[in-house]
Design a protein around this motif. Structure first.
Motif, PDB file in Angstrom:
ATOM      1  N   HIS A  14     -53.728 -26.001   5.974  1.00 20.35           N
ATOM      2  CA  HIS A  14     -55.170 -26.173   5.766  1.00 20.35           C
ATOM      3  C   HIS A  14     -55.523 -25.880   4.309  1.00 20.35           C
ATOM      4  N   THR A  15     -56.481 -26.647   3.799  1.00 24.29           N
ATOM      5  CA  THR A  15     -57.018 -26.431   2.460  1.00 24.29           C
ATOM      6  C   THR A  15     -58.533 -26.359   2.551  1.00 24.29           C
ATOM      7  N   SER A  16     -59.166 -26.019   1.432  1.00 23.21           N
ATOM      8  CA  SER A  16     -60.624 -25.916   1.430  1.00 23.21           C
ATOM      9  C   SER A  16     -61.291 -27.259   1.685  1.00 23.21           C
ATOM     10  N   SER A  17     -60.606 -28.364   1.376  1.00 21.50           N
ATOM     11  CA  SER A  17     -61.174 -29.694   1.582  1.00 21.50           C
ATOM     12  C   SER A  17     -60.804 -30.298   2.928  1.00 21.50           C
ATOM     13  N   GLY A  18     -59.910 -29.655   3.670  1.00 18.17           N
ATOM     14  CA  GLY A  18     -59.520 -30.172   4.975  1.00 18.17           C
ATOM     15  C   GLY A  18     -58.092 -29.824   5.315  1.00 18.17           C
ATOM     16  N   GLY A  19     -57.139 -30.642   4.864  1.00 13.03           N
ATOM     17  CA  GLY A  19     -55.737 -30.375   5.153  1.00 13.03           C
ATOM     18  C   GLY A  19     -54.833 -31.089   4.171  1.00 13.03           C
ATOM     19  N   GLU A  20     -53.588 -30.625   4.063  1.00 11.75           N
ATOM     20  CA  GLU A  20     -52.599 -31.205   3.159  1.00 11.75           C
ATOM     21  C   GLU A  20     -51.296 -31.355   3.922  1.00 11.75           C
ATOM     22  N   GLY A  23     -64.417 -25.051  17.188  1.00 12.27           N
ATOM     23  CA  GLY A  23     -64.406 -24.657  18.588  1.00 12.27           C
ATOM     24  C   GLY A  23     -63.612 -23.395  18.847  1.00 12.27           C
ATOM     25  N   GLN A  24     -63.246 -22.687  17.763  1.00 12.82           N
ATOM     26  CA  GLN A  24     -62.401 -21.495  17.887  1.00 12.82           C
ATOM     27  C   GLN A  24     -63.079 -20.264  17.289  1.00 12.82           C
ATOM     28  N   GLY A  25     -64.397 -20.252  17.325  1.00 10.83           N
ATOM     29  CA  GLY A  25     -65.120 -19.107  16.787  1.00 10.83           C
ATOM     30  C   GLY A  25     -66.623 -19.317  16.894  1.00 10.83           C
ATOM     31  N   MET A  26     -67.374 -18.383  16.327  1.00  8.74           N
ATOM     32  CA  MET A  26     -68.830 -18.428  16.341  1.00  8.74           C
ATOM     33  C   MET A  26     -69.351 -18.503  14.911  1.00  8.74           C
ATOM     34  N   CYS A  27     -70.388 -19.334  14.737  1.00 12.79           N
ATOM     35  CA  CYS A  27     -71.027 -19.443  13.423  1.00 12.79           C
ATOM     36  C   CYS A  27     -72.139 -18.409  13.355  1.00 12.79           C
ATOM     37  N   GLN A  28     -71.968 -17.400  12.505  1.00  8.01           N
ATOM     38  CA  GLN A  28     -72.940 -16.328  12.370  1.00  8.01           C
ATOM     39  C   GLN A  28     -73.357 -16.199  10.915  1.00  8.01           C
ATOM     40  N   CYS A  29     -74.637 -16.348  10.677  1.00  8.16           N
ATOM     41  CA  CYS A  29     -75.179 -16.220   9.319  1.00  8.16           C
ATOM     42  C   CYS A  29     -74.485 -17.174   8.343  1.00  8.16           C
ATOM     43  N   GLY A  30     -74.211 -18.393   8.808  1.00  9.49           N
ATOM     44  CA  GLY A  30     -73.610 -19.397   7.942  1.00  9.49           C
ATOM     45  C   GLY A  30     -72.127 -19.202   7.696  1.00  9.49           C
ATOM     46  N   GLN A  31     -71.469 -18.309   8.439  1.00 11.03           N
ATOM     47  CA  GLN A  31     -70.036 -18.074   8.283  1.00 11.03           C
ATOM     48  C   GLN A  31     -69.370 -18.021   9.647  1.00 11.03           C
ATOM     49  N   CYS A  32     -68.141 -18.504   9.707  1.00  7.55           N
ATOM     50  CA  CYS A  32     -67.401 -18.501  10.960  1.00  7.55           C
ATOM     51  C   CYS A  32     -66.754 -17.143  11.216  1.00  7.55           C
ATOM     52  N   LYS A  33     -66.929 -16.643  12.443  1.00 12.35           N
ATOM     53  CA  LYS A  33     -66.203 -15.481  12.931  1.00 12.35           C
ATOM     54  C   LYS A  33     -65.172 -16.018  13.919  1.00 12.35           C
ATOM     55  N   CYS A  34     -63.923 -16.114  13.475  1.00 13.73           N
ATOM     56  CA  CYS A  34     -62.890 -16.832  14.216  1.00 13.73           C
ATOM     57  C   CYS A  34     -62.276 -15.984  15.324  1.00 13.73           C
ATOM     58  N   ASP A  35     -61.918 -16.680  16.404  1.00 16.17           N
ATOM     59  CA  ASP A  35     -61.130 -16.054  17.452  1.00 16.17           C
ATOM     60  C   ASP A  35     -59.665 -16.019  17.014  1.00 16.17           C
ATOM     61  N   LEU A  36     -58.999 -14.912  17.299  1.00 17.31           N
ATOM     62  CA  LEU A  36     -57.582 -14.826  16.984  1.00 17.31           C
ATOM     63  C   LEU A  36     -56.802 -15.822  17.835  1.00 17.31           C
ATOM     64  N   PRO A  37     -55.743 -16.452  17.259  1.00 20.84           N
ATOM     65  CA  PRO A  37     -55.142 -16.224  15.940  1.00 20.84           C
ATOM     66  C   PRO A  37     -55.666 -17.155  14.851  1.00 20.84           C
ATOM     67  N   TYR A  38     -56.837 -17.802  15.064  1.00 15.24           N
ATOM     68  CA  TYR A  38     -57.353 -18.740  14.079  1.00 15.24           C
ATOM     69  C   TYR A  38     -57.990 -17.988  12.908  1.00 15.24           C
ATOM     70  N   SER A  39     -58.006 -18.659  11.770  1.00 13.46           N
ATOM     71  CA  SER A  39     -58.586 -18.062  10.565  1.00 13.46           C
ATOM     72  C   SER A  39     -59.059 -19.178   9.650  1.00 13.46           C
ATOM     73  N   GLY A  40     -59.560 -18.793   8.488  1.00  7.48           N
ATOM     74  CA  GLY A  40     -60.051 -19.761   7.519  1.00  7.48           C
ATOM     75  C   GLY A  40     -61.557 -19.926   7.598  1.00  7.48           C
ATOM     76  N   PRO A  41     -62.151 -20.595   6.609  1.00  4.06           N
ATOM     77  CA  PRO A  41     -63.611 -20.742   6.547  1.00  4.06           C
ATOM     78  C   PRO A  41     -64.206 -21.420   7.777  1.00  4.06           C
ATOM     79  N   THR A  42     -63.439 -22.329   8.402  1.00  2.99           N
ATOM     80  CA  THR A  42     -63.940 -23.041   9.580  1.00  2.99           C
ATOM     81  C   THR A  42     -62.993 -22.890  10.772  1.00  2.99           C
ATOM     82  N   CYS A  43     -62.194 -21.821  10.773  1.00  5.17           N
ATOM     83  CA  CYS A  43     -61.297 -21.497  11.903  1.00  5.17           C
ATOM     84  C   CYS A  43     -60.308 -22.621  12.190  1.00  5.17           C
ATOM     85  N   GLU A  44     -59.875 -23.333  11.144  1.00  3.65           N
ATOM     86  CA  GLU A  44     -58.915 -24.425  11.332  1.00  3.65           C
ATOM     87  C   GLU A  44     -57.493 -24.025  10.959  1.00  3.65           C
ATOM     88  N   SER A  45     -57.346 -22.833  10.426  1.00  2.85           N
ATOM     89  CA  SER A  45     -56.018 -22.399  10.007  1.00  2.85           C
ATOM     90  C   SER A  45     -55.345 -21.613  11.131  1.00  2.85           C
TER      91      SER A  45
END
Length: 341
Positions: free
Chosen positions: A323-329, A228-250
């Protein structure tokens, strides 16, 4: 309307058609861009020894529709590789402009008519110059777009060294190879090149068909696209700042990071909290490591966020989250602070 009016964006479902059968589109009438000519060319007939495919000569069905429209046209293709088609002679065929007979996929023109579609009256073509005029898309255009020869007022397009590459169209103005490339493939390997424009397969888009419409790689652990913190474009997340990571969870220093994961940390570490009865189902994304005291937790910085939260037993507990690639630690201190606060 210019003669090079672009072909409207079309989608095709030709998944059951062999690769040797090439389908392209071109404008049939320069004055009407919505009148589309479908060109079907087979590079070769299947080998007689190839018995692996019982439908090697068809018929195959192809669905063609404008992108975004529910309307479609169904095209049925059959290869005529034998000579028994001579018994199906169609006189005054519309495919031959009504001036010839259609036999074996070719026109046999009646007297005084010529051309691949018997579209020219030989009485009206009295000079080489007049022939050439019929082969130009505009008065100052090249004859047959410079890639063909004019034969009795009709363009015969040049053959390419690669038999799978070909020119098409009334003026040889189209090709099936002069399109944008992605991953070193025409139309990214996910579409067909038609008159210089990529016609993408379902689930692919973009000028070069390199943009996947697949959203699974963008799905966050909370089952929201890009958290909910970015847009999915071409199979990849474009995150809104300050979020980052493959799915904008970081977002280690966002104020809600600790609150967002506290219930899963509590049930995974202590078997307590509102999610304890569904912990494995809901909180499986979270890996937990236990340490004795809060002094044993990792230092805050980078992607690590330190948290102090109140547990169900009205004590404070301490943990880190990243955040990790599998979710979180999460690293959790076993010792709680149950004193007066």
């Amino acid at each position: 309307m210019p003669a090079d009016q672009p072909v409207p964006e079309l989608t095709t479902d030709a998944s059951n058609v062999p690769e040797a059968v090439n389908i392209t589109f071109s404008n049939a009438d320069a004055r009407n861009p919505l009148l589309i000519q479908v060109n079907v060319v087979a590079a070769q007939c299947p080998s007689k020894s190839d018995d692996s495919n019982p439908s090697k000569t068809g018929p195959w069905s192809v669905s063609i529709s404008p992108r975004g429209s529910s309307l479609s046209v169904k095209l049925e293709i059959t290869l005529e590789c034998q000579c028994d088609c001579t018994g199906n002679r169609e006189e005054n065929s519309r495919a031959c402009s009504g001036h010839g007979a259609l036999m074996c996929g070719q026109c046999e023109c009646y007297n005084s008519y010529t051309g691949q579609q018997c579209q020219r009256n030989t009485g009206s073509l009295t000079s080489h110059s007049q022939h050439d005029d019929y082969c130009r898309s505009a008065p100052d255009a090249l004859v047959c777009s410079g890639v063909g020869v004019c034969v009795e007022g009709f363009c015969e397009c040049e053959m390419r060294e690669n038999p799978e590459e070909m020119y098409s169209g009334r003026y040889c103005e189209c090709s099936n190879f002069d399109c944008l490339r992605a991953n070193n493939k025409i139309c990214g390997g996910q579409g067909q090149c038609s008159c210089g424009k990529c016609i993408c397969k379902e689930e692919w888009t973009g000028e070069d068909c390199s943009c996947s419409m697949e959203t699974a790689p963008c799905m966050a652990t909370n089952q929201q696209l890009c958290n909910g913190q970015g847009m999915c474009q071409c199979g990849q997340c474009k995150c809104d700042l300050p979020y980052s990571g493959p799915t904008c969870e970081s977002c280690p220093f966002c104020e809600n990071t600790c609150q967002q994961h506290v219930e899963c940390v509590e049930c995974r570490a202590f078997g307590m909290g509102e999610k304890k009865d569904r912990c494995d189902q809901i909180c499986g994304y979270l890996g937990v490591t236990m340490v004795e005291t809060k002094d044993d937790l990792p230092q805050q910085g980078g992607t690590v966020k330190l948290c102090k939260m109140r547990s169900q037993d009205d004590c404070f507990f301490y943990y880190s989250f990243s955040h990790t690639s599998s979710g979180g630690e999460s690293t959790v201190a076993r010792s709680k602070d149950c004193g007066t606060n």
